[in-house]
Write a protein that holds these residues in place. Structure first.
Motif, PDB file in Angstrom:
ATOM      1  N   ALA A  44       0.832  -1.198   0.000  1.00 37.59           N
ATOM      2  CA  ALA A  44       0.000   0.000   0.000  1.00 37.59           C
ATOM      3  C   ALA A  44       0.870   1.253   0.000  1.00 37.59           C
ATOM      4  O   ALA A  44       0.393   2.335  -0.337  1.00 37.59           O
ATOM      5  N   ALA A  78       0.687   3.446  -3.134  1.00 36.87           N
ATOM      6  CA  ALA A  78      -0.543   4.164  -3.506  1.00 36.87           C
ATOM      7  C   ALA A  78      -0.220   5.613  -3.842  1.00 36.87           C
ATOM      8  O   ALA A  78       0.512   6.290  -3.115  1.00 36.87           O
ATOM      9  N   THR A 121       0.348  -1.814  -6.012  1.00 41.57           N
ATOM     10  CA  THR A 121      -0.511  -1.609  -4.847  1.00 41.57           C
ATOM     11  C   THR A 121      -1.334  -2.891  -4.700  1.00 41.57           C
ATOM     12  O   THR A 121      -1.427  -3.685  -5.653  1.00 41.57           O
ATOM     13  N   GLU A 154      -4.488  -3.251  -4.820  1.00 40.80           N
ATOM     14  CA  GLU A 154      -5.556  -3.230  -5.834  1.00 40.80           C
ATOM     15  C   GLU A 154      -5.013  -3.604  -7.215  1.00 40.80           C
ATOM     16  O   GLU A 154      -5.647  -4.375  -7.960  1.00 40.80           O
ATOM     17  N   GLU A 155      -3.842  -3.075  -7.567  1.00 37.38           N
ATOM     18  CA  GLU A 155      -3.221  -3.409  -8.857  1.00 37.38           C
ATOM     19  C   GLU A 155      -2.846  -4.886  -8.911  1.00 37.38           C
ATOM     20  O   GLU A 155      -2.964  -5.527  -9.959  1.00 37.38           O
TER      21      GLU A 155
END
Length: 110
Positions: free
Chosen positions: A46, A49, A81, A83-84
């Motif tokens: 994270a 980000a 990240t 999410e990626e």
């Protein structure tokens, strides 16, 4: 301590890693057996980000400055990240084959 272990330890300490993979890919290059010169790093944090690719790479280079000034010749960095990482299918791309460079490579002699 091996260079690979030092890289793993420094990145694990330097970043809030959700996933960290460090692969020694030296065997894929024109180096002596058991070398620790070429690595593939996959790091999910994270901490990345809001950062672009260049800023992420600079952050890793800063943490690994000693290794890069020493015997490490190449780092393939795959920095995500969380999410990626989910969108990537939780897999970094394979590294390409070495294109040569050895003085013993007949294709490179002239």
């Amino acid at each position: 301590m091996s260079i690979q272990h030092a890289i793993e330890q420094k990145l694990g300490t330097g970043f809030n890693a959700e996933f960290l993979g460090v692969e020694n890919e030296s065997h894929m290059h024109s180096v002596p057996p058991n070398s620790e010169t070429h690595f593939k790093v996959t790091l999910v944090s994270a901490d990345f980000a809001g950062q672009g690719k260049v800023k992420r790479h600079q952050a890793v280079y800063k943490v690994l400055a000693e290794e890069l000034a020493g015997g490490v010749h190449a780092l393939a960095l795959h920095l995500y990240t969380p999410e990626e990482w989910q969108l990537s299918g939780q897999a970094a791309p394979d590294s390409p084959n070495c294109m040569g460079g050895s003085k013993h490579d007949p294709a490179r002699q002239g």
